[in-house]
Design a protein around this motif. Structure first.
Motif, PDB file in Angstrom:
ATOM      1  N   GLN A   1       0.764  -1.241   0.024  1.00  0.00           N
ATOM      2  CA  GLN A   1      -0.086  -0.011  -0.135  1.00  0.00           C
ATOM      3  C   GLN A   1       0.632   1.319   0.151  1.00  0.00           C
ATOM      4  O   GLN A   1       0.517   2.254  -0.804  1.00  0.00           O
ATOM      5  CB  GLN A   1      -1.016   0.069   1.307  1.00  0.00           C
ATOM      6  CG  GLN A   1      -2.075  -0.950   1.158  1.00  0.00           C
ATOM      7  CD  GLN A   1      -3.060  -0.871   2.083  1.00  0.00           C
ATOM      8  OE1 GLN A   1      -3.184   0.185   2.902  1.00  0.00           O
ATOM      9  NE2 GLN A   1      -3.711  -1.595   2.672  1.00  0.00           N
ATOM     10  N   GLU A   2       2.070   1.082   0.759  1.00  0.00           N
ATOM     11  CA  GLU A   2       2.861   2.180   0.742  1.00  0.00           C
ATOM     12  C   GLU A   2       3.356   2.743  -0.739  1.00  0.00           C
ATOM     13  O   GLU A   2       3.526   3.989  -0.996  1.00  0.00           O
ATOM     14  CB  GLU A   2       4.244   1.853   1.756  1.00  0.00           C
ATOM     15  CG  GLU A   2       3.741   1.748   2.916  1.00  0.00           C
ATOM     16  CD  GLU A   2       5.159   0.844   3.685  1.00  0.00           C
ATOM     17  OE1 GLU A   2       6.198   1.056   3.229  1.00  0.00           O
ATOM     18  OE2 GLU A   2       4.593   0.624   4.926  1.00  0.00           O
TER      19      GLU A   2
ATOM     20  N   THR B   1       2.652   6.284  -2.760  1.00  0.00           N
ATOM     21  CA  THR B   1       3.676   7.050  -3.371  1.00  0.00           C
ATOM     22  C   THR B   1       3.038   7.300  -4.655  1.00  0.00           C
ATOM     23  O   THR B   1       3.316   8.609  -5.085  1.00  0.00           O
ATOM     24  CB  THR B   1       5.021   6.301  -3.454  1.00  0.00           C
ATOM     25  OG1 THR B   1       5.468   5.963  -2.290  1.00  0.00           O
ATOM     26  CG2 THR B   1       5.919   7.072  -4.274  1.00  0.00           C
ATOM     27  N   GLY B   2       2.584   6.429  -5.354  1.00  0.00           N
ATOM     28  CA  GLY B   2       2.009   6.854  -6.834  1.00  0.00           C
ATOM     29  C   GLY B   2       0.744   7.774  -6.844  1.00  0.00           C
ATOM     30  O   GLY B   2       0.924   8.660  -7.676  1.00  0.00           O
ATOM     31  N   LEU B   3      -0.060   7.729  -5.656  1.00  0.00           N
ATOM     32  CA  LEU B   3      -1.219   8.545  -5.602  1.00  0.00           C
ATOM     33  C   LEU B   3      -0.582  10.188  -5.238  1.00  0.00           C
ATOM     34  O   LEU B   3      -1.152  11.019  -5.529  1.00  0.00           O
ATOM     35  CB  LEU B   3      -1.948   8.020  -4.509  1.00  0.00           C
ATOM     36  CG  LEU B   3      -2.658   6.575  -4.794  1.00  0.00           C
ATOM     37  CD1 LEU B   3      -3.589   6.545  -3.605  1.00  0.00           C
ATOM     38  CD2 LEU B   3      -3.630   6.980  -5.879  1.00  0.00           C
TER      39      LEU B   3
ATOM     40  N   SER C   1       5.108  16.105  -3.293  1.00  0.00           N
ATOM     41  CA  SER C   1       5.118  17.126  -2.390  1.00  0.00           C
ATOM     42  C   SER C   1       4.670  16.570  -0.993  1.00  0.00           C
ATOM     43  O   SER C   1       3.793  15.813  -0.934  1.00  0.00           O
ATOM     44  CB  SER C   1       4.312  18.436  -2.819  1.00  0.00           C
ATOM     45  OG  SER C   1       2.910  18.064  -2.965  1.00  0.00           O
ATOM     46  N   LEU C   2       5.014  17.232   0.374  1.00  0.00           N
ATOM     47  CA  LEU C   2       4.531  16.965   1.268  1.00  0.00           C
ATOM     48  C   LEU C   2       2.919  16.897   1.540  1.00  0.00           C
ATOM     49  O   LEU C   2       2.074  16.045   1.854  1.00  0.00           O
ATOM     50  CB  LEU C   2       5.022  17.753   2.470  1.00  0.00           C
ATOM     51  CG  LEU C   2       4.656  17.324   4.038  1.00  0.00           C
ATOM     52  CD1 LEU C   2       5.043  16.035   4.194  1.00  0.00           C
ATOM     53  CD2 LEU C   2       5.253  18.196   4.960  1.00  0.00           C
ATOM     54  N   PRO C   3       2.115  18.016   1.141  1.00  0.00           N
ATOM     55  CA  PRO C   3       0.765  18.059   1.207  1.00  0.00           C
ATOM     56  C   PRO C   3       0.093  16.835   0.251  1.00  0.00           C
ATOM     57  O   PRO C   3      -0.822  16.427   0.874  1.00  0.00           O
ATOM     58  CB  PRO C   3       0.360  19.529   0.441  1.00  0.00           C
ATOM     59  CG  PRO C   3       1.489  20.231   0.624  1.00  0.00           C
ATOM     60  CD  PRO C   3       2.753  19.153   0.413  1.00  0.00           C
TER      61      PRO C   3
ATOM     62  N   ALA D   1      -2.571  11.523   0.054  1.00  0.00           N
ATOM     63  CA  ALA D   1      -2.547  10.226  -0.318  1.00  0.00           C
ATOM     64  C   ALA D   1      -2.720   9.121   0.575  1.00  0.00           C
ATOM     65  O   ALA D   1      -3.383   8.005   0.508  1.00  0.00           O
ATOM     66  CB  ALA D   1      -1.322   9.984  -1.207  1.00  0.00           C
ATOM     67  N   LYS D   2      -2.252   9.494   1.899  1.00  0.00           N
ATOM     68  CA  LYS D   2      -2.538   8.885   2.968  1.00  0.00           C
ATOM     69  C   LYS D   2      -4.079   8.487   3.377  1.00  0.00           C
ATOM     70  O   LYS D   2      -4.572   7.589   4.010  1.00  0.00           O
ATOM     71  CB  LYS D   2      -1.797   9.135   4.470  1.00  0.00           C
ATOM     72  CG  LYS D   2      -0.235   9.059   4.335  1.00  0.00           C
ATOM     73  CD  LYS D   2       0.450   9.732   5.415  1.00  0.00           C
ATOM     74  CE  LYS D   2       1.774   9.455   5.595  1.00  0.00           C
ATOM     75  NZ  LYS D   2       2.365   9.852   6.694  1.00  0.00           N
TER      76      LYS D   2
END
Length: 249
Positions: A69-70, A74-76, A187-189, A194-195
């Motif tokens: 899922q991680e 990352t892709g999302l 980017s961080l946002p 994505a989470k």
């Protein structure tokens, strides 16, 4: 147009691989994992096509354990719209990966599948070609440049003599090489967003595919250490060593 991008969770390319003491495989305990670098390039290319207005949706799909899922997130975070996880704890060989991807393609009906030419863990370089054979689609492998039109796609690829361009009708499969593009950093946002995005989690049985292990790993060993170089006193000695010791001439 809908684009499907398969991504694989592998040991990060910056990590020094360690072989287990009993030789049964690679030690993955407490090792950083990340998206396969070739798959990152595939995601980037799909996003570039979407940003150019040539695609409406980018879907990332991964086959592996729960922790995969991680990789999907990352892709999302990079910009993909949806993520699909086919959850299995078994080792999945390229043929079964291709069969599962074919089932996803049949369900999602993308016009383009873009995936890395190989994964850096097994270096098989088989999945894209096998998927093309199962689907009966045209394929452009080792893509150096991609130009998409209304009725097809031109894939430029590096060959021994320079560059070769193949013209494919859609739907088609593209496998990406290293020089196709430079993947963006999430980017961080976008990572935080994505989470929270839901993932579509399925199992191989949902697609009617049984995982089969056709290969047996007998032993895993590290490559032999490179021997130190030596100096020779003359050209004649050099030729003698190349001929009689190295077998190079």
């Amino acid at each position: 147009m809908k684009i499907l991008v398969p991504v694989k969770r592998v040991v990060d390319y910056n990590v020094k691989i360690r072989v287990k003491a009993d030789g049964t495989g690679v030690d993955l305990a407490n090792v950083k994992m990340s998206m396969n670098p070739f798959d990152e390039i595939a995601v980037e290319e799909a996003l570039k096509l979407k940003e150019a207005g040539k695609a409406e949706e980018v879907i990332v799909v991964s086959i592996g354990p729960e922790k995969a899922q991680e990789t999907l997130r990352t892709g999302l975070a990079m910009g993909a719209d949806r993520g699909i996880l086919i959850k299995t704890d078994e080792t999945v060989e390229p043929l079964d990966v291709a069969k599962l991807l074919k089932a996803v393609v049949d369900e999602e009906q993308p016009q383009l599948v873009i995936l890395g030419k190989q994964a850096i863990d097994d270096d098989a370089n088989q999945t894209g070609q096998m998927l093309g054979a199962l689907l009966g689609w045209g394929q452009g492998t080792f893509a150096y440049d991609v130009e998409l039109s209304d009725d097809g796609v031109d894939v430029t690829r590096e060959v021994d003599g320079g560059l070769q361009t193949v013209s494919l009708s859609l739907p088609a499969i593209i496998t990406t090489d290293l020089r196709l593009n430079e993947p963006r950093y999430a980017s961080l946002p976008n990572i935080m967003k994505a989470k929270k995005k839901p993932l579509d989690v399925k199992e191989p049985g949902d697609y009617g595919v049984e995982i089969k292990n056709r290969l047996t790993v007998l032993e895993t060993t590290e490559p032999p250490k490179r021997a130190a170089g030596i100096k020779v006193g003359s050209v004649a000695e050099l030729v003698d060593k190349l001929k009689n010791e190295a077998g190079a001439i």
